[in-house]
Design a protein around this motif. Structure first.
Motif, PDB file in Angstrom:
ATOM      1  N   ASP A  91      -2.551  -5.105  12.249  1.00  0.00           N
ATOM      2  CA  ASP A  91      -3.155  -4.229  11.253  1.00  0.00           C
ATOM      3  C   ASP A  91      -2.102  -3.833  10.228  1.00  0.00           C
ATOM      4  OD1 ASP A  91      -2.112  -1.261  12.045  1.00  0.00           O
ATOM      5  OD2 ASP A  91      -2.433  -2.480  13.847  1.00  0.00           O
ATOM      6  N   ALA A  92      -2.564  -3.317   9.085  1.00  0.00           N
ATOM      7  CA  ALA A  92      -1.668  -3.018   7.966  1.00  0.00           C
ATOM      8  C   ALA A  92      -0.612  -1.981   8.347  1.00  0.00           C
ATOM      9  CB  ALA A  92      -2.483  -2.529   6.768  1.00  0.00           C
ATOM     10  N   LEU A  93      -0.985  -0.971   9.133  1.00  0.00           N
ATOM     11  CA  LEU A  93      -0.043   0.081   9.500  1.00  0.00           C
ATOM     12  C   LEU A  93       1.096  -0.453  10.366  1.00  0.00           C
ATOM     13  CD1 LEU A  93       0.630   3.064   9.278  1.00  0.00           C
ATOM     14  CD2 LEU A  93      -0.773   3.477  11.318  1.00  0.00           C
ATOM     15  N   SER A  94       0.779  -1.369  11.272  1.00  0.00           N
ATOM     16  CA  SER A  94       1.811  -1.956  12.127  1.00  0.00           C
ATOM     17  C   SER A  94       2.789  -2.790  11.306  1.00  0.00           C
ATOM     18  CB  SER A  94       1.174  -2.828  13.213  1.00  0.00           C
ATOM     19  OG  SER A  94       0.340  -2.060  14.061  1.00  0.00           O
ATOM     20  N   LYS A  95       2.271  -3.546  10.356  1.00  0.00           N
ATOM     21  CA  LYS A  95       3.151  -4.323   9.487  1.00  0.00           C
ATOM     22  C   LYS A  95       4.037  -3.408   8.644  1.00  0.00           C
ATOM     23  CE  LYS A  95       0.164  -7.119   7.482  1.00  0.00           C
ATOM     24  NZ  LYS A  95      -0.310  -8.208   6.600  1.00  0.00           N
ATOM     25  N   PHE A  96       3.454  -2.338   8.136  1.00  0.00           N
ATOM     26  CA  PHE A  96       4.225  -1.392   7.332  1.00  0.00           C
ATOM     27  C   PHE A  96       5.350  -0.772   8.166  1.00  0.00           C
ATOM     28  CE2 PHE A  96       4.907   2.980   5.800  1.00  0.00           C
ATOM     29  CZ  PHE A  96       5.314   2.709   4.493  1.00  0.00           C
ATOM     30  N   ALA A  97       5.043  -0.410   9.402  1.00  0.00           N
ATOM     31  CA  ALA A  97       6.064   0.164  10.283  1.00  0.00           C
ATOM     32  C   ALA A  97       7.191  -0.840  10.525  1.00  0.00           C
ATOM     33  CB  ALA A  97       5.430   0.587  11.609  1.00  0.00           C
ATOM     34  N   GLY A  98       6.848  -2.112  10.704  1.00  0.00           N
ATOM     35  CA  GLY A  98       7.864  -3.144  10.890  1.00  0.00           C
ATOM     36  C   GLY A  98       8.736  -3.314   9.662  1.00  0.00           C
ATOM     37  N   VAL A 108       8.077  -9.792  12.739  1.00  0.00           N
ATOM     38  CA  VAL A 108       6.830  -9.047  12.505  1.00  0.00           C
ATOM     39  C   VAL A 108       5.799  -9.975  11.869  1.00  0.00           C
ATOM     40  CG1 VAL A 108       5.769  -7.161  11.202  1.00  0.00           C
ATOM     41  CG2 VAL A 108       7.999  -6.820  12.299  1.00  0.00           C
ATOM     42  N   GLY A 109       6.249 -10.785  10.894  1.00  0.00           N
ATOM     43  CA  GLY A 109       5.343 -11.714  10.243  1.00  0.00           C
ATOM     44  C   GLY A 109       4.824 -12.791  11.181  1.00  0.00           C
ATOM     45  N   ILE A 110       5.681 -13.268  12.087  1.00  0.00           N
ATOM     46  CA  ILE A 110       5.240 -14.277  13.055  1.00  0.00           C
ATOM     47  C   ILE A 110       4.150 -13.705  13.963  1.00  0.00           C
ATOM     48  CG2 ILE A 110       5.964 -15.599  15.089  1.00  0.00           C
ATOM     49  CD1 ILE A 110       8.692 -15.947  13.721  1.00  0.00           C
ATOM     50  N   ILE A 111       4.367 -12.481  14.433  1.00  0.00           N
ATOM     51  CA  ILE A 111       3.352 -11.836  15.275  1.00  0.00           C
ATOM     52  C   ILE A 111       2.046 -11.692  14.510  1.00  0.00           C
ATOM     53  CG2 ILE A 111       2.753  -9.702  16.493  1.00  0.00           C
ATOM     54  CD1 ILE A 111       5.764  -9.348  17.054  1.00  0.00           C
ATOM     55  N   ASP A 112       2.148 -11.329  13.224  1.00  0.00           N
ATOM     56  CA  ASP A 112       0.946 -11.183  12.409  1.00  0.00           C
ATOM     57  C   ASP A 112       0.267 -12.534  12.190  1.00  0.00           C
ATOM     58  OD1 ASP A 112      -0.819  -9.623  10.557  1.00  0.00           O
ATOM     59  OD2 ASP A 112       0.050 -10.997   9.083  1.00  0.00           O
ATOM     60  N   SER A 114      -9.908   0.649   1.738  1.00  0.00           N
ATOM     61  CA  SER A 114      -8.474   0.753   1.982  1.00  0.00           C
ATOM     62  C   SER A 114      -7.721  -0.087   0.949  1.00  0.00           C
ATOM     63  CB  SER A 114      -8.142   0.245   3.388  1.00  0.00           C
ATOM     64  OG  SER A 114      -6.752   0.015   3.520  1.00  0.00           O
ATOM     65  N   PRO A 115      -6.563   0.401   0.456  1.00  0.00           N
ATOM     66  CA  PRO A 115      -5.791  -0.406  -0.499  1.00  0.00           C
ATOM     67  C   PRO A 115      -5.272  -1.710   0.100  1.00  0.00           C
ATOM     68  CG  PRO A 115      -4.550   1.528   0.209  1.00  0.00           C
ATOM     69  CD  PRO A 115      -5.956   1.713   0.705  1.00  0.00           C
ATOM     70  N   PHE A 116      -5.279  -1.812   1.433  1.00  0.00           N
ATOM     71  CA  PHE A 116      -4.821  -3.031   2.097  1.00  0.00           C
ATOM     72  C   PHE A 116      -5.960  -3.976   2.444  1.00  0.00           C
ATOM     73  CE2 PHE A 116      -1.583   0.181   3.102  1.00  0.00           C
ATOM     74  CZ  PHE A 116      -0.450  -0.473   2.652  1.00  0.00           C
ATOM     75  N   SER A 117      -7.201  -3.602   2.128  1.00  0.00           N
ATOM     76  CA  SER A 117      -8.330  -4.474   2.434  1.00  0.00           C
ATOM     77  C   SER A 117      -8.323  -5.661   1.483  1.00  0.00           C
ATOM     78  CB  SER A 117      -9.647  -3.702   2.304  1.00  0.00           C
ATOM     79  OG  SER A 117      -9.811  -3.219   0.988  1.00  0.00           O
ATOM     80  N   PRO A 118      -8.505  -6.873   1.991  1.00  0.00           N
ATOM     81  CA  PRO A 118      -8.381  -8.071   1.143  1.00  0.00           C
ATOM     82  C   PRO A 118      -9.589  -8.261   0.241  1.00  0.00           C
ATOM     83  CG  PRO A 118      -9.007  -8.688   3.373  1.00  0.00           C
ATOM     84  CD  PRO A 118      -8.753  -7.204   3.403  1.00  0.00           C
TER      85      PRO A 118
END
Length: 373
Positions: A104-111, A94-98, A297-301
């Motif tokens: 997006d944050a939701l996709s990473k969270f799902a992974g 998941v991290g490599i794809i990112d 968003s809490p995930f916004s940098p």
């Protein structure tokens, strides 16, 4: 102990060697950190520290299966390690794809959740919650929820703190060493088997974190990226969770030199991942509050993390990282030592070390400013 040192050495050496290959692969695939306003690096930097560290963990596991002491131990030692490596491979992917495509944050969270569920399905999960004088057994649903929650929280805390060269790898490496000492010493003092998946995992984790640092410490030649920060956070959390399945709560009673182990010792598999990355967790909590209060968003940098603030008050990049290492070591080893030892001398030493670290953070920039006037 010698076999754990072999595991540590293999993980360190293989990670160090693979990092050069991973760095070139990152350039080829375009997995490069661009320079953005919130970043502190001045030139584009390749990612892919994660695949190198995953390779180091896998090599350490394969060697461990042929070491006499560990291979003669309980079969659950390698079962749990296999499960963590499978889950780690998923979260690293998941991290490599990112790193390549910026998920997006939701996709990473799902992974992250999926990797946690896979580990639970393969048998790595909490089996009890320690309570004063007793413990509370968990059913399958409760165990899964608590396990996945701890994994995801730890993964994101480490990911949040990965903002300076070598910071995340160094903090997790320090925490892995502290947890290894806790697990090994407590097993010796309480007459439990020294062949433990948690000790094997943390020995390997410490090795891969130190193995990547020559490439990742300031001035970095590569970043570990989300593939690396999520992987080491995942392995750290799973190491603690695995311990509860192999170290019964009722056996955790004796500390160093025959002293009683405190309640903290029984509770440590649950709290140590949080204690080790307490600074990242505090940073993550402040970031969530700060961003939500601003309507984002809490995930916004942003560029208001603790390490950014250390730079703002006058610390150099290298010293900011070293100071955060010192703070992380103070908390991680402090929690472990307080659970195994007792006495006012310990409190005094810990207090003095705390004063020294806080003093260095606050006073060094002021001292340098006066010197250079």
């Amino acid at each position: 102990m010698r076999e754990y040192l072999v595991v540590f050495g293999i993980a360190l050496g293989v990670t160090y060697l693979l990092a050069s290959i991973a760095r070139q692969s990152a350039h080829t695939l375009g997995a490069v950190a661009r320079v953005r306003d919130r970043d502190v690096h001045a030139v584009p930097m390749p990612y892919f520290g994660g695949p190198a560290m995953l390779g180091g963990l896998l090599a350490a596991y394969l060697v461990a299966t042929h070491l006499p002491f560990l291979s003669r131990g309980d079969t659950t030692v390698f079962e749990d390690v296999r499960a963590v490596i499978v889950g780690g491979a998923l979260i690293c992917a998941v991290g490599i794809i990112d790193d390549v495509f910026e998920l997006d944050a939701l996709s990473k969270f799902a992974g992250q959740v999926f990797a946690g569920v896979v580990v639970v399905a393969m048998g790595v999960q909490f089996v009890y919650l320690p309570l004063p004088g007793t413990y509370f057994g968990l059913d399958q649903v409760q165990a899964m929820i608590l396990t996945v929650l701890l994994i995801v929280a730890t993964v994101n805390a480490v990911n949040f703190v990965d903002g300076l060269d070598g910071l995340a790898a160094g903090i997790v490496g320090i925490g892995a060493i502290a947890f290894f000492i806790y697990a090994f010493v407590l097993a010796v003092e309480n007459g439990e088997s020294r062949a433990m998946s948690s000790a094997l995992l943390t020995a390997g984790l410490a090795g891969v974190c130190l193995g990547i640092l020559p490439h990742n410490f300031f001035p970095a030649r590569m970043f570990i990226g989300d593939s690396g920060s999520m992987l080491v956070g995942f392995v750290l959390a799973c190491s603690a969770i695995s311990l509860t399945g192999q170290f019964p709560a009722t056996s955790i009673s004796e500390g160093i030199g025959g002293s009683d182990a405190s309640f903290v010792a029984a509770f440590l598999p649950l709290i140590l991942p949080f204690a080790i990355v307490s600074i990242p967790f505090v940073d993550m909590g402040l970031a969530v509050i700060r961003r939500t209060r601003a309507g984002r968003s809490p995930f916004s940098p942003d560029k208001m993390h603790l390490h950014h603030r250390l730079l703002e008050i006058g610390h150099s990049h290298r010293r900011a990282v070293l100071l955060m290492y010192a703070a992380a070591a103070l908390v991680a080893f402090g929690v472990v030592i307080f659970s195994l030892f007792s006495g006012w001398q310990l409190v005094t030493v810990f207090g003095l070390l705390t004063v020294l670290v806080v003093g260095a953070i606050v006073l060094l920039p002021r001292f340098e400013a006066k010197v250079w006037k």
